[in-house]
Structure formats: structure tokens, C-alpha cells
Design a protein around this motif. Sequence first.
Motif, PDB file in Angstrom:
ATOM      1  N   GLN A  73     -25.961 -24.268  27.275  1.00 38.52           N
ATOM      2  CA  GLN A  73     -24.373 -24.559  27.804  1.00 38.52           C
ATOM      3  C   GLN A  73     -24.693 -25.970  28.610  1.00 38.52           C
ATOM      4  N   VAL A  99     -18.390 -21.596  34.685  1.00 34.28           N
ATOM      5  CA  VAL A  99     -17.331 -20.840  33.962  1.00 34.28           C
ATOM      6  C   VAL A  99     -17.860 -20.616  32.375  1.00 34.28           C
ATOM      7  N   GLU A 100     -18.224 -22.056  31.909  1.00 39.37           N
ATOM      8  CA  GLU A 100     -18.603 -21.826  30.497  1.00 39.37           C
ATOM      9  C   GLU A 100     -19.794 -20.991  30.371  1.00 39.37           C
ATOM     10  N   VAL A 102     -20.559 -18.537  32.220  1.00 44.22           N
ATOM     11  CA  VAL A 102     -20.284 -17.060  32.183  1.00 44.22           C
ATOM     12  C   VAL A 102     -19.630 -16.804  31.025  1.00 44.22           C
ATOM     13  N   MET A 103     -18.958 -17.552  30.546  1.00 43.91           N
ATOM     14  CA  MET A 103     -18.065 -17.248  29.019  1.00 43.91           C
ATOM     15  C   MET A 103     -19.261 -16.833  27.853  1.00 43.91           C
ATOM     16  N   GLY A 104     -20.214 -17.626  28.100  1.00 43.68           N
ATOM     17  CA  GLY A 104     -21.232 -17.714  26.892  1.00 43.68           C
ATOM     18  C   GLY A 104     -22.137 -16.307  27.115  1.00 43.68           C
ATOM     19  N   GLU A 106     -20.583 -13.614  28.730  1.00 43.20           N
ATOM     20  CA  GLU A 106     -19.748 -12.576  28.311  1.00 43.20           C
ATOM     21  C   GLU A 106     -19.732 -12.241  26.836  1.00 43.20           C
ATOM     22  N   GLU A 107     -19.769 -13.465  26.007  1.00 47.23           N
ATOM     23  CA  GLU A 107     -19.889 -13.542  24.623  1.00 47.23           C
ATOM     24  C   GLU A 107     -21.104 -12.550  23.923  1.00 47.23           C
ATOM     25  N   HIS A 108     -22.280 -13.267  24.494  1.00 47.97           N
ATOM     26  CA  HIS A 108     -23.405 -12.677  24.041  1.00 47.97           C
ATOM     27  C   HIS A 108     -23.854 -11.334  24.251  1.00 47.97           C
ATOM     28  N   SER A 112     -17.428  -8.120  30.442  1.00 50.36           N
ATOM     29  CA  SER A 112     -16.299  -8.971  30.870  1.00 50.36           C
ATOM     30  C   SER A 112     -16.704  -8.894  32.406  1.00 50.36           C
ATOM     31  N   GLU A 115     -13.625 -12.074  37.996  1.00 53.82           N
ATOM     32  CA  GLU A 115     -13.476 -13.351  38.522  1.00 53.82           C
ATOM     33  C   GLU A 115     -14.385 -13.265  40.103  1.00 53.82           C
ATOM     34  N   ALA A 118     -18.076 -13.566  39.056  1.00 54.77           N
ATOM     35  CA  ALA A 118     -18.592 -14.526  38.519  1.00 54.77           C
ATOM     36  C   ALA A 118     -18.789 -15.723  39.809  1.00 54.77           C
TER      37      ALA A 118
END
Length: 139
Positions: A73, A99-100, A102-104, A106-108, A112, A115, A118
Motif C-alpha cells: 500500500q 485508510v487505504e 485498513v481497506m486492504g 479488510e479485503e484480504h 470490517s 472507524e 481504525a
Amino acid sequence: MASVIGTSVSMSSLSSSFKPSLVLTSRTNLKSISFSINGKRFPVLRSLPGRLQVSCAAKPETVNKVCEIVKKQLALPDNSTVTGESKFAALGADSLDTVEIVMGLEEHFGISVEEDSAQSIATVQDAADLIEDLVAKKT
């Protein structure tokens, strides 16, 4: 900083003859740590505020995967050293990068992240510990 509130915490999953415990006076004031072996108590630490970090460490494979995701990231070079103790800010991450990340994560991991949770993530270890907690709650 210890984040456990109470008078004592013991690790009952360990051998019955070896049980470390923490005695806390407040949220941030660690009073002592002692080890009990076969019922005999051995104090090993008294009043060293700020010198001890208590955490439930995530599995090494979780920490390693978080390190990989953080490096990807942040577009860090392959030879960069990222460990559990690495702070996102020290690696050059700003709030958008975090944020990116955390999104990565979450996806992997198929989770979820709230906030509030996070915002409490500052290190790779923080993220790995949170992931394992969320995965455990999910199952």
C-alpha cells in the motif's frame, strides 16, 4: 501502556505450575508483575511506568501478512524493513494511506473495521491484533 483495568490478570491457559499475573492500580499505572511457580510467588517488576508494553500478540503469519500489505500500500521497496513495531507514520503513511491500508486489510482478511477501531491503529502489531480479534468474533 497497559490497557487492562482491574486488580489482577492471570494467564490460565499456561501450565498450572507457571502462571504470570499483572497487578494494576489504574488504566496506565502498572504496579507489579509477578510469576507464580508451584504456588510460590516471585515478583519480577515493581513500578516501572512507561517501560512495559502488555499486548496479546497476533500470530506471526498475521503480522507478516500485514507487513506485506503495508509495504504494498505504501509502495515501499522490497528491501524495506517492516516489523510489528513499525509505526505507520514512521513508514511515511498519512491519514489517507492509513485508510487505504485498513481497506486492504479488510479485503484480504474478509473483515470490517469500525472507524473507532481504525483510528486506534498506529503500528503493524496493532493492526494484526485487531484483525485476529475481528476474525475470532466473526467465527
